[in-house]
Scaffold this active site. Structure first.
Site, PDB file in Angstrom:
ATOM      1  N   SER A 185       0.924  -0.992   0.160  1.00  0.00           N
ATOM      2  CA  SER A 185      -0.134   0.270   0.232  1.00  0.00           C
ATOM      3  C   SER A 185       0.771   1.357   0.002  1.00  0.00           C
ATOM      4  CB  SER A 185      -1.167  -0.130   1.573  1.00  0.00           C
ATOM      5  OG  SER A 185      -1.796   1.164   1.565  1.00  0.00           O
ATOM      6  N   ASP A 215      10.271   5.051 -10.518  1.00  0.00           N
ATOM      7  CA  ASP A 215       9.622   6.008 -11.486  1.00  0.00           C
ATOM      8  C   ASP A 215      10.384   6.973 -11.787  1.00  0.00           C
ATOM      9  OD1 ASP A 215       8.341   3.890 -12.536  1.00  0.00           O
ATOM     10  OD2 ASP A 215       6.256   4.984 -12.151  1.00  0.00           O
ATOM     11  N   LYS A 230      -0.914  -4.162  -3.071  1.00  0.00           N
ATOM     12  CA  LYS A 230      -2.185  -3.601  -2.807  1.00  0.00           C
ATOM     13  C   LYS A 230      -2.551  -2.733  -3.560  1.00  0.00           C
ATOM     14  CE  LYS A 230      -4.886  -2.185   0.810  1.00  0.00           C
ATOM     15  NZ  LYS A 230      -5.518  -0.160   0.154  1.00  0.00           N
TER      16      LYS A 230
END
Length: 450
Positions: free
Chosen positions: A291, A302, A316
């Site tokens: 999460s 990224d 998740k």
């Protein structure tokens, strides 16, 4: 010559063709019939069930049944559940320090919290809790199981654990403690600052900033970089994940959440000002990183801000919204999926590390099952954009580069292989001299009371 036929229906026939409004009306009528059937069942249970039943318990059971048919994370919260959630997000409660879920009626450990009775006793991710004080808890609701594990500090409780690879159930006698979840700790290993983030509660972002400041003050110009340890971090508050990511980013998107409709997209961006001054960063993740932890790892990966090292995370990738129903009840409903800055959905697949490194220093890890989002019943299916299914690695094939045994590592003074590997990686990335691998005492960060 071919003939083209035209069929002209009389007006009476056209009236029989269902319009969009008519179809919707028919669907709503069918829904109301189903609701009437629900009330019929409710009344029949009240009148004919062998024991007298409580109306509120029946209604709550019906609501929970509806929500659990959706996904593992949507649920109904009554006054007791509200109190439990507040204790967890505030960072203090009486209990054992376990994050658990249910799987086919069994209570399964997601991860133990650092420096708690459960962690010190050796309870592991993937363990099944079958009995509490000799009482079978199979089939009990998750909240009932949690309530039985929590209690007055100092009180004793015995857990019976079934662990894959063990020949018989394991018994753990524990004493409950006041679980004060210190979300962040830090240490220095030579010229490397290690920031361990164990959860994302209301204190996490402030504690992370304090850890960065303390490490910088201690190491000064010799600081080579940071390791952000998110292993076995079950997640927590979305806003804290965004703020923690912002500590290490100067600009760019952190995460986006997308709801049911095409235009229901909300994006969150870094506000500017990388508090680490652009120093190299390695992020550690494993199958217990979930999460909010995956949001941070995905954002830094990224944005090319950090190297992610370890093993594939939990997966998740959904957002739960708390919707108040009354003064003492609420609905926790999955309302969106979240995506990394490059547009990747973390749901099911998780965050794939840039460098796959197993935890060789854990002798029992190979025998334990890896619990991830994709293993939970009714989990959301990851959306496939290009028509090809992503093949998720299974952790079954050993990497020939990693062949050391825990005993061999211990002789070399390596207690945590992944952390040691990350430290040496920063050694290679550092512009200055070698980075030592010796650790010093771990220091919990202290957040100033406001």
């Amino acid at each position: 010559m071919s003939q083209r036929w035209k069929v002209i229906l009389p007006l009476a026939a056209l009236a029989l063709i269902p319009t969009g409004a008519a179809v919707r009306a028919a669907a709503e009528s069918d829904t109301y019939k189903q609701l009437d059937q629900l009330m019929d069942v409710f009344e029949r249970v009240r009148v004919d069930y062998v024991d007298k039943v409580d109306d509120q318990a029946l209604i709550k059971g019906a609501i929970n049944g509806m929500l659990t048919s959706l996904d593992p994370h949507s649920s109904y919260l009554d006054a007791r559940d509200f109190q439990t959630m507040r204790q967890t997000t505030d960072g203090e409660y009486g209990g054992l320090g376990l994050t658990v879920t249910t799987e086919d009626g069994a209570v399964k450990v997601v991860s133990p919290t650092d420096d708690t009775p459960a962690a010190r006793a050796g309870i592991k991710s993937g363990d099944y809790i079958t009995h509490l004080d000799g009482e079978l808890i199979y089939g009990a609701t998750l909240q009932d199981a949690v309530d039985k594990m929590r209690g007055a500090p100092g009180s004793a409780v015995k857990l019976t654990i079934v662990r894959e690879g063990a020949t018989k159930p394991l018994e753990f006698a524990l004493k409950r403690e006041v679980i004060r979840i210190l979300p962040v700790k830090f240490e220095t290993r030579g010229n490397v600052g290690v920031i361990r983030i164990s959860t994302f509660n209301k204190q996490t972002s402030d504690a992370t900033k304090a850890a960065v400041a303390s490490i910088e003050k201690k190491l000064g110009a010799n600081l080579a970089g940071y390791i952000v340890d998110l292993r076995s971090n079950p997640g927590g508050l979305l806003d804290q994940a965004i703020d923690v990511s912002d500590v290490f980013l100067d600009k760019g998107e952190i995460v986006s959440q997308r709801g049911r409709t095409k235009n229901d997209i909300q994006r969150y961006y870094a506000k500017g000002g990388d508090l680490t001054g652009g120093k190299p960063i390695v992020v550690l993740v494993d199958e217990g990183s979930a999460s909010a932890a995956e949001i941070v790892a995905g954002a830094l990966q990224d944005q090319r801000r950090a190297i992610v090292l370890g093993q594939r995370s939990f997966g998740k990738g959904s957002v739960q919204t708390l919707i108040p129903l009354s003064q003492d009840s609420a609905l926790r409903l999955t309302t969106a999926r979240y995506f990394t800055p490059s547009g990747r959905s973390v749901q099911e697949a998780g965050i794939e590390p840039d460098v796959q490194v197993p935890q060789l220093s854990d002798a029992t890890r190979a025998d334990r099952p890896r619990l991830r989002e994709a293993d939970l019943r009714k989990h959301l299916i990851n959306e496939i954009k290009d028509g090809t299914e992503k093949i998720v690695e299974t952790d079954l094939k050993p990497d020939p580069r990693f062949i050391a045994t825990p005993e061999e590592l211990k002789k070399k003074g390596v207690i945590d292989f992944q952390l040691d590997y990350a430290t040496k990686l920063l050694d290679r990335l550092a512009p200055g001299g070698p980075v030592q691998s010796a650790a010093v005492a771990v220091v919990p960060t202290k957040v100033l009371q406001k």
